[in-house]
Design an enzyme around this catalytic site. Structure first.
Site, PDB file in Angstrom:
ATOM      1  CG  ASP A  44      -2.002  -0.108  -8.475  1.00 19.01           C
ATOM      2  OD1 ASP A  44      -2.705   0.911  -8.611  1.00 19.01           O
ATOM      3  OD2 ASP A  44      -0.842  -0.199  -8.911  1.00 19.01           O
ATOM      4  CG  ASP A  49       0.482  -0.052  -5.633  1.00 17.55           C
ATOM      5  OD1 ASP A  49      -0.574   0.323  -5.060  1.00 17.55           O
ATOM      6  OD2 ASP A  49       1.275   0.742  -6.159  1.00 17.55           O
ATOM      7  NE  ARG A  54       6.376   4.471  -2.476  1.00 15.73           N
ATOM      8  CZ  ARG A  54       7.070   3.370  -2.217  1.00 15.73           C
ATOM      9  NH1 ARG A  54       7.727   3.273  -1.076  1.00 15.73           N
ATOM     10  NH2 ARG A  54       7.073   2.358  -3.031  1.00 15.73           N
ATOM     11  CB  THR A 103      12.125  11.213  -5.468  1.00  7.69           C
ATOM     12  OG1 THR A 103      10.718  11.412  -5.217  1.00  7.69           O
ATOM     13  CG2 THR A 103      12.548  12.082  -6.637  1.00  7.69           C
TER      14      THR A 103
HETATM   15  C1  PRP Z   1       1.386   3.611  -0.886  1.00 10.92           C
HETATM   16  C2  PRP Z   1       0.812   3.276   0.472  1.00 10.92           C
HETATM   17  C3  PRP Z   1       1.396   4.347   1.341  1.00 10.92           C
HETATM   18  C4  PRP Z   1       2.766   4.550   0.734  1.00 10.92           C
HETATM   19  C5  PRP Z   1       3.786   3.874   1.599  1.00 10.92           C
HETATM   20  O1  PRP Z   1       0.702   4.665  -1.455  1.00 10.92           O
HETATM   21  O2  PRP Z   1      -0.590   3.241   0.501  1.00 10.92           O
HETATM   22  O3  PRP Z   1       0.671   5.553   1.359  1.00 10.92           O
HETATM   23  O4  PRP Z   1       2.734   3.948  -0.565  1.00 10.92           O
HETATM   24  O5  PRP Z   1       5.058   4.103   1.110  1.00 10.92           O
HETATM   25  P1  PRP Z   1       6.142   4.980   1.887  1.00 10.92           P
HETATM   26  O6  PRP Z   1       6.111   4.523   3.310  1.00 10.92           O
HETATM   27  O7  PRP Z   1       7.417   4.627   1.200  1.00 10.92           O
HETATM   28  O8  PRP Z   1       5.793   6.429   1.736  1.00 10.92           O
HETATM   29  P2  PRP Z   1       1.010   5.201  -2.935  1.00 10.92           P
HETATM   30  O9  PRP Z   1       2.032   6.283  -2.894  1.00 10.92           O
HETATM   31  O10 PRP Z   1       1.294   4.022  -3.820  1.00 10.92           O
HETATM   32  O11 PRP Z   1      -0.339   5.918  -3.335  1.00 10.92           O
HETATM   33  P3  PRP Z   1      -1.796   5.303  -3.562  1.00 10.92           P
HETATM   34  O12 PRP Z   1      -2.325   4.865  -2.218  1.00 10.92           O
HETATM   35  O13 PRP Z   1      -2.546   6.449  -4.101  1.00 10.92           O
HETATM   36  O14 PRP Z   1      -1.672   4.148  -4.511  1.00 10.92           O
HETATM   37  N1  URA Z   2       3.351   1.069  -1.103  1.00 12.85           N
HETATM   38  C1  URA Z   2       2.671  -0.078  -1.347  1.00 12.85           C
HETATM   39  O1  URA Z   2       1.472  -0.032  -1.692  1.00 12.85           O
HETATM   40  N2  URA Z   2       3.306  -1.241  -1.195  1.00 12.85           N
HETATM   41  C2  URA Z   2       4.584  -1.317  -0.809  1.00 12.85           C
HETATM   42  O2  URA Z   2       5.125  -2.432  -0.692  1.00 12.85           O
HETATM   43  C3  URA Z   2       5.291  -0.130  -0.580  1.00 12.85           C
HETATM   44  C4  URA Z   2       4.650   1.052  -0.720  1.00 12.85           C
END
Ligand code: PRP
Ligand code: URA
Length: 209
Positions: free
Chosen positions: A203, A200, A104, A108
């Protein structure tokens, strides 16, 4: 319109509380997500077709049921979705695993795809897309766009925590896809985090930050 199922089983709710807890460290977080994924997989596979076979028991010949051999694929959205895969495979070890990589954009909040690899027999499989979080819905919507573009038809989406805003977006974008969640939270905050959520997910799962 796709249906939304909230799994309010006490074991799922109990474990989810510890997943949310900021004091839960990476090791326990990972184990708990794995366990909840198994419990959710039990529920999500409720409609798998069965076929009747004959089995010889020590007493007699019995008619009994086995799974009808439906081909399944689990698709974690990288990264955090990875933490749900093993838990599902414990119950359905024959499932294939594909991957869709999205992050994400922090400015944006829009998802950016960086990887996609699916089983080759896409059109014959049923898909379970997994990610712990459905926040704005962008990542899940984009991952499923990616699957559909490659020929996937029967898709379910499973996550731990969803925000109402994301669920609404998702239902409009993919009215043919049912959503299975452990908890429907209150809202998104100004940074696009789910409130109260768990922070997150990636993380916390991988100890990055
Ligand atoms: C997080 C989560 C989802 C996304 C959800 O991933 O694991 O994939 O955010 O958010 P959204 O519904 O607003 O799209 P992130 O983009 O943080 O990537 P990561 O899993 O690599 O940390
Ligand atoms: N992605 C995450 O990992 N946590 C949130 O709360 C939203 C998006």
């Amino acid at each position: 319109m796709g249906k939304v199922y909230v799994f309010d089983h006490p074991l799922i709710q109990h474990k989810l509380t510890y997943i949310r807890d900021v004091k839960t460290g990476t090791k326990d977080f990972r184990e708990l997500v794995d366990e909840v994924a198994t419990l959710m997989a039990f529920e999500i596979t409720r409609d798998l077709p069965l076929e009747e076979v004959e089995v010889e028991t020590p007493v007699t010949i019995a008619k009994s049921n086995v799974l009808g051999g439906k081909k399944l694929a689990i698709i974690p959205i990288l990264r955090a979705g990875l933490g749900m895969v093993e838990g599902i495979l414990k119950l359905i070890p024959a499932a294939k695993v594909g991957h869709v990589g999205l992050y994400r954009d922090p400015e944006t909040l829009k998802p950016v795809e960086y990887y996609a690899k699916l089983p080759s027999d896409v059109e014959e499989r049923d898909f379970i897309v997994v990610d712990p979080m459905l926040a704005t819905g962008g990542s899940a919507i984009e991952a499923i766009n990616s699957l559909k573009k490659r020929g996937a038809k029967n898709i379910k989406f499973m996550c731990l925590i969803a925000a109402p805003e994301g669920v609404e977006e998702f239902k409009v974008a993919h009215p043919d896809v049912d959503i299975f969640i452990a908890a429907l939270d209150e809202k998104l905050n100004e940074k696009g985090y789910i409130v109260p959520g768990l922070g997150d997910a990636g993380d916390r799962m991988f100890g990055t930050k």
